[in-house]
Design a protein around this motif. Structure first.
Motif, PDB file in Angstrom:
ATOM      1  N   ALA A 223     -13.780  -5.572 -10.030  1.00 53.95           N
ATOM      2  CA  ALA A 223     -12.485  -5.596  -9.337  1.00 53.95           C
ATOM      3  C   ALA A 223     -12.663  -5.890  -7.862  1.00 53.95           C
ATOM      4  O   ALA A 223     -11.821  -6.564  -7.242  1.00 53.95           O
ATOM      5  N   GLY A 224     -13.777  -5.421  -7.283  1.00 54.19           N
ATOM      6  CA  GLY A 224     -14.060  -5.701  -5.883  1.00 54.19           C
ATOM      7  C   GLY A 224     -14.327  -7.166  -5.623  1.00 54.19           C
ATOM      8  O   GLY A 224     -14.242  -7.632  -4.487  1.00 54.19           O
ATOM      9  N   LYS A 225     -14.649  -7.904  -6.678  1.00 55.13           N
ATOM     10  CA  LYS A 225     -14.887  -9.349  -6.575  1.00 55.13           C
ATOM     11  C   LYS A 225     -13.684 -10.148  -7.071  1.00 55.13           C
ATOM     12  O   LYS A 225     -13.826 -11.325  -7.425  1.00 55.13           O
ATOM     13  N   ALA A 226     -12.518  -9.498  -7.111  1.00 53.54           N
ATOM     14  CA  ALA A 226     -11.264 -10.138  -7.534  1.00 53.54           C
ATOM     15  C   ALA A 226     -11.303 -10.558  -9.003  1.00 53.54           C
ATOM     16  O   ALA A 226     -10.692 -11.556  -9.396  1.00 53.54           O
ATOM     17  N   ILE A 227     -12.044  -9.792  -9.812  1.00 53.69           N
ATOM     18  CA  ILE A 227     -12.097 -10.048 -11.252  1.00 53.69           C
ATOM     19  C   ILE A 227     -11.419  -8.890 -11.969  1.00 53.69           C
ATOM     20  O   ILE A 227     -11.838  -7.740 -11.847  1.00 53.69           O
ATOM     21  N   GLN A 228     -10.363  -9.194 -12.680  1.00 57.88           N
ATOM     22  CA  GLN A 228      -9.610  -8.162 -13.396  1.00 57.88           C
ATOM     23  C   GLN A 228     -10.322  -7.798 -14.695  1.00 57.88           C
ATOM     24  O   GLN A 228     -10.774  -8.662 -15.436  1.00 57.88           O
ATOM     25  N   VAL A 229     -10.419  -6.504 -14.980  1.00 55.00           N
ATOM     26  CA  VAL A 229     -11.055  -6.025 -16.209  1.00 55.00           C
ATOM     27  C   VAL A 229     -10.020  -5.284 -17.043  1.00 55.00           C
ATOM     28  O   VAL A 229      -9.516  -4.238 -16.630  1.00 55.00           O
ATOM     29  N   SER A 230      -9.680  -5.840 -18.192  1.00 53.97           N
ATOM     30  CA  SER A 230      -8.755  -5.187 -19.114  1.00 53.97           C
ATOM     31  C   SER A 230      -9.513  -4.766 -20.358  1.00 53.97           C
ATOM     32  O   SER A 230     -10.547  -5.358 -20.711  1.00 53.97           O
ATOM     33  N   VAL A 231      -9.010  -3.753 -21.029  1.00 55.05           N
ATOM     34  CA  VAL A 231      -9.690  -3.214 -22.208  1.00 55.05           C
ATOM     35  C   VAL A 231      -8.721  -3.158 -23.379  1.00 55.05           C
ATOM     36  O   VAL A 231      -7.591  -2.662 -23.242  1.00 55.05           O
ATOM     37  N   LEU A 232      -9.167  -3.668 -24.513  1.00 58.70           N
ATOM     38  CA  LEU A 232      -8.428  -3.539 -25.760  1.00 58.70           C
ATOM     39  C   LEU A 232      -9.194  -2.559 -26.636  1.00 58.70           C
ATOM     40  O   LEU A 232     -10.313  -2.843 -27.077  1.00 58.70           O
ATOM     41  N   GLY A 233      -8.605  -1.386 -26.877  1.00 59.57           N
ATOM     42  CA  GLY A 233      -9.244  -0.360 -27.694  1.00 59.57           C
ATOM     43  C   GLY A 233      -8.935  -0.582 -29.168  1.00 59.57           C
ATOM     44  O   GLY A 233      -7.776  -0.589 -29.567  1.00 59.57           O
ATOM     45  N   VAL A 234      -9.977  -0.750 -29.970  1.00 61.04           N
ATOM     46  CA  VAL A 234      -9.802  -1.055 -31.392  1.00 61.04           C
ATOM     47  C   VAL A 234     -10.095   0.191 -32.223  1.00 61.04           C
ATOM     48  O   VAL A 234     -11.167   0.786 -32.112  1.00 61.04           O
ATOM     49  N   GLY A 235      -9.135   0.571 -33.055  1.00 55.24           N
ATOM     50  CA  GLY A 235      -9.337   1.722 -33.919  1.00 55.24           C
ATOM     51  C   GLY A 235      -8.272   2.783 -33.725  1.00 55.24           C
ATOM     52  O   GLY A 235      -7.296   2.588 -32.996  1.00 55.24           O
ATOM     53  N   MET A 236      -8.483   3.921 -34.360  1.00 57.54           N
ATOM     54  CA  MET A 236      -7.558   5.037 -34.280  1.00 57.54           C
ATOM     55  C   MET A 236      -8.280   6.291 -33.787  1.00 57.54           C
ATOM     56  O   MET A 236      -9.458   6.496 -34.109  1.00 57.54           O
ATOM     57  N   PRO A 237      -7.597   7.128 -33.013  1.00 56.54           N
ATOM     58  CA  PRO A 237      -8.231   8.357 -32.538  1.00 56.54           C
ATOM     59  C   PRO A 237      -8.697   9.268 -33.662  1.00 56.54           C
ATOM     60  O   PRO A 237      -9.674  10.020 -33.500  1.00 56.54           O
ATOM     61  N   ASP A 238      -8.036   9.202 -34.818  1.00 61.13           N
ATOM     62  CA  ASP A 238      -8.458  10.042 -35.949  1.00 61.13           C
ATOM     63  C   ASP A 238      -9.762   9.545 -36.554  1.00 61.13           C
ATOM     64  O   ASP A 238     -10.463  10.312 -37.222  1.00 61.13           O
ATOM     65  N   GLY A 239     -10.064   8.278 -36.370  1.00 58.34           N
ATOM     66  CA  GLY A 239     -11.340   7.737 -36.809  1.00 58.34           C
ATOM     67  C   GLY A 239     -11.384   7.328 -38.263  1.00 58.34           C
ATOM     68  O   GLY A 239     -10.430   7.483 -39.022  1.00 58.34           O
ATOM     69  N   ALA A 240     -12.546   6.810 -38.652  1.00 58.51           N
ATOM     70  CA  ALA A 240     -12.773   6.361 -40.017  1.00 58.51           C
ATOM     71  C   ALA A 240     -14.275   6.275 -40.252  1.00 58.51           C
ATOM     72  O   ALA A 240     -15.055   6.124 -39.301  1.00 58.51           O
ATOM     73  N   PRO A 241     -14.721   6.358 -41.502  1.00 63.29           N
ATOM     74  CA  PRO A 241     -16.153   6.201 -41.794  1.00 63.29           C
ATOM     75  C   PRO A 241     -16.594   4.756 -41.597  1.00 63.29           C
ATOM     76  O   PRO A 241     -15.781   3.834 -41.590  1.00 63.29           O
ATOM     77  N   ILE A 242     -17.905   4.574 -41.443  1.00 63.82           N
ATOM     78  CA  ILE A 242     -18.463   3.236 -41.230  1.00 63.82           C
ATOM     79  C   ILE A 242     -19.077   2.756 -42.544  1.00 63.82           C
ATOM     80  O   ILE A 242     -20.083   3.305 -42.995  1.00 63.82           O
ATOM     81  N   PRO A 243     -18.502   1.750 -43.161  1.00 62.67           N
ATOM     82  CA  PRO A 243     -19.063   1.270 -44.433  1.00 62.67           C
ATOM     83  C   PRO A 243     -20.407   0.584 -44.234  1.00 62.67           C
ATOM     84  O   PRO A 243     -20.670  -0.013 -43.190  1.00 62.67           O
ATOM     85  N   ILE A 244     -21.256   0.695 -45.244  1.00 58.74           N
ATOM     86  CA  ILE A 244     -22.536  -0.022 -45.254  1.00 58.74           C
ATOM     87  C   ILE A 244     -22.295  -1.345 -45.939  1.00 58.74           C
ATOM     88  O   ILE A 244     -21.846  -1.399 -47.083  1.00 58.74           O
TER      89      ILE A 244
ATOM     90  N   ARG B  32      -9.524 -14.793 -12.367  1.00 57.62           N
ATOM     91  CA  ARG B  32     -10.576 -14.449 -13.320  1.00 57.62           C
ATOM     92  C   ARG B  32     -10.261 -13.125 -14.009  1.00 57.62           C
ATOM     93  O   ARG B  32      -9.780 -12.193 -13.358  1.00 57.62           O
ATOM     94  N   SER B  33     -10.574 -13.072 -15.299  1.00 62.43           N
ATOM     95  CA  SER B  33     -10.295 -11.861 -16.058  1.00 62.43           C
ATOM     96  C   SER B  33     -11.398 -11.617 -17.077  1.00 62.43           C
ATOM     97  O   SER B  33     -11.874 -12.556 -17.717  1.00 62.43           O
ATOM     98  N   ILE B  34     -11.790 -10.366 -17.213  1.00 66.87           N
ATOM     99  CA  ILE B  34     -12.711  -9.934 -18.267  1.00 66.87           C
ATOM    100  C   ILE B  34     -11.911  -9.092 -19.250  1.00 66.87           C
ATOM    101  O   ILE B  34     -11.236  -8.137 -18.848  1.00 66.87           O
ATOM    102  N   ILE B  35     -11.974  -9.445 -20.522  1.00 68.40           N
ATOM    103  CA  ILE B  35     -11.275  -8.683 -21.557  1.00 68.40           C
ATOM    104  C   ILE B  35     -12.327  -8.024 -22.439  1.00 68.40           C
ATOM    105  O   ILE B  35     -13.070  -8.704 -23.152  1.00 68.40           O
ATOM    106  N   VAL B  36     -12.420  -6.712 -22.363  1.00 63.88           N
ATOM    107  CA  VAL B  36     -13.379  -5.953 -23.159  1.00 63.88           C
ATOM    108  C   VAL B  36     -12.676  -5.471 -24.423  1.00 63.88           C
ATOM    109  O   VAL B  36     -11.647  -4.799 -24.348  1.00 63.88           O
ATOM    110  N   ILE B  37     -13.236  -5.802 -25.568  1.00 61.25           N
ATOM    111  CA  ILE B  37     -12.677  -5.366 -26.846  1.00 61.25           C
ATOM    112  C   ILE B  37     -13.691  -4.430 -27.490  1.00 61.25           C
ATOM    113  O   ILE B  37     -14.791  -4.857 -27.877  1.00 61.25           O
ATOM    114  N   THR B  38     -13.347  -3.172 -27.623  1.00 63.39           N
ATOM    115  CA  THR B  38     -14.310  -2.169 -28.071  1.00 63.39           C
ATOM    116  C   THR B  38     -13.602  -0.947 -28.639  1.00 63.39           C
ATOM    117  O   THR B  38     -12.408  -0.733 -28.381  1.00 63.39           O
ATOM    118  N   ASP B  39     -14.364  -0.143 -29.388  1.00 68.05           N
ATOM    119  CA  ASP B  39     -13.853   1.164 -29.805  1.00 68.05           C
ATOM    120  C   ASP B  39     -14.324   2.261 -28.854  1.00 68.05           C
ATOM    121  O   ASP B  39     -13.911   3.415 -28.956  1.00 68.05           O
TER     122      ASP B  39
END
Length: 342
Positions: free
Chosen positions: A214-235, A191-198
């Motif tokens: 993880a204690g329940k044998a479920i792997q949690v991976s994270v995909l970080g979306v974006g750049m550390p320098d950041g960007a404005p949020i369009p309306i 089992r795997s949980i894939i978190v996609i977030t900034d």
């Protein structure tokens, strides 16, 4: 359950109106030419064996046979029963951040659209696995329960937007907790949980939730979306950007430190999602390393071909067409069932 194995052949049905129109036009011109020779009543008496309606009947029988033959080529099938099928696979639940910050365009075309495309490609590479989809912002809810129906997964994926959740924030901990409870009770399945977030505006509890998974044998991976320098949020629907109470443009930045900490406690991996496909390849490789077990799926099996009945109907129509003569049968020429005797 009904389906066509070769539905492309059904496009041939579009030719039928053209065939019918061509026949009607030819018929009209033929009758117009006959009328030019003289009075139709007199001509009918001179040609007593000519039938007015039999050619039309023969044509429409052939027309129906062609239509049915086209359907036959498409191979209509019925699923005979719903069965539980066991296949070697894993279970994957994707938790996708849909907060307003995911509209930032430091990753093209935007963080959210890039994430959706990544998930779509990831689903395409799953084989005999089960997938579920959770969306979150200030709240988290299940968009698609865990399933082996990849078509539905991609269909639900297309409808995702920040408007699905009114409460803003980044409730990663709540999303991981919901994902942990959403797996099937089957034992021995990877089992795997894939978190996609900034990772921005993190509300706490995420690290603890990943450690609990993880204690329940479920792997949690994270995909970080974006750049550390950041960007404005369009309306959406305008050319402006979101601003704070002082009127300053809000800049959203990827919180890599928090994402890495969640992945570490969840015994998974962290990958930054940029403008390449490296993140999708990395997470696919990680899933392929997981232990596969018999994953149970309910599917329609034993699709039965239904062409036999259509083939018999076509055969009967062709036989009828052959037996119908274009001219009147001489044996019945003098029989007039509905004529008035004088």
């Amino acid at each position: 359950m009904f389906r066509f194995e070769e539905p492309t052949y059904l496009y041939l049905l579009l030719l039928l109106p053209i065939i019918a129109a061509f026949y009607l036009l030819s018929n009209y011109r033929r009758r117009k030419a006959i009328r030019s020779f003289g009075d139709p009543t007199l001509l009918a008496q001179l040609m007593p064996d000519v039938s007015k309606y039999r050619p039309d009947i023969k044509f429409w029988i052939i027309f129906a046979a062609i239509a049915l033959f086209t359907v036959l080529l498409a191979r209509p099938q019925f699923g005979s029963k719903l069965e539980t099928v066991k296949r070697k696979g894993v279970e994957v639940i994707i938790a996708l951040d849909i907060s307003n910050s995911m509209l930032a365009q430091d990753v093209q075309p935007s963080r959210l659209e890039k994430s959706k495309r990544l998930v779509s490609r990831l689903v395409d590479e799953l084989d005999n696995d089960k997938v579920g989809l959770i969306v979150f912002a200030g709240d988290a809810f299940t968009q698609l329960p865990i399933t082996s129906d990849y078509i539905s997964a991609k269909m639900f994926l297309e409808s995702i937007s920040p408007s699905l959740i009114s409460k803003q924030g980044t409730a990663i901990g709540q999303a991981i907790g919901l994902a942990t409870r959403s797996f099937t009770p089957q034992e021995g399945v990877g089992r795997s949980i894939i978190v996609i977030t900034d990772g921005e505006n993190h509300e706490g509890g995420a690290v603890e939730a990943a450690k609990d998974a993880a204690g329940k044998a479920i792997q949690v991976s994270v995909l970080g979306v974006g750049m550390p320098d950041g960007a404005p949020i369009p309306i959406e629907g305008s050319n402006d950007y979101r601003r704070d109470r002082e009127g300053n443009v809000i800049v959203t930045r990827l919180d890599e430190g928090m994402c890495q900490e969640i992945a570490k406690e969840g015994k998974g991996i962290y990958v930054r999602v940029d403008n390449t496909n490296s993140a999708q390849k990395a997470i696919s490789q990680e899933i392929s390393k997981m232990s596969k077990a018999d994953v149970e799926s309910k599917v329609y099996t034993e699709y039965n071909e239904q062409f036999q009945a259509i083939a018999w109907i076509i055969l009967v129509l062709l036989l009828i067409e052959m037996l119908i003569l274009e001219r009147k049968n001489p044996l019945f020429r003098n029989i007039h069932l509905f004529s008035n005797k004088k």
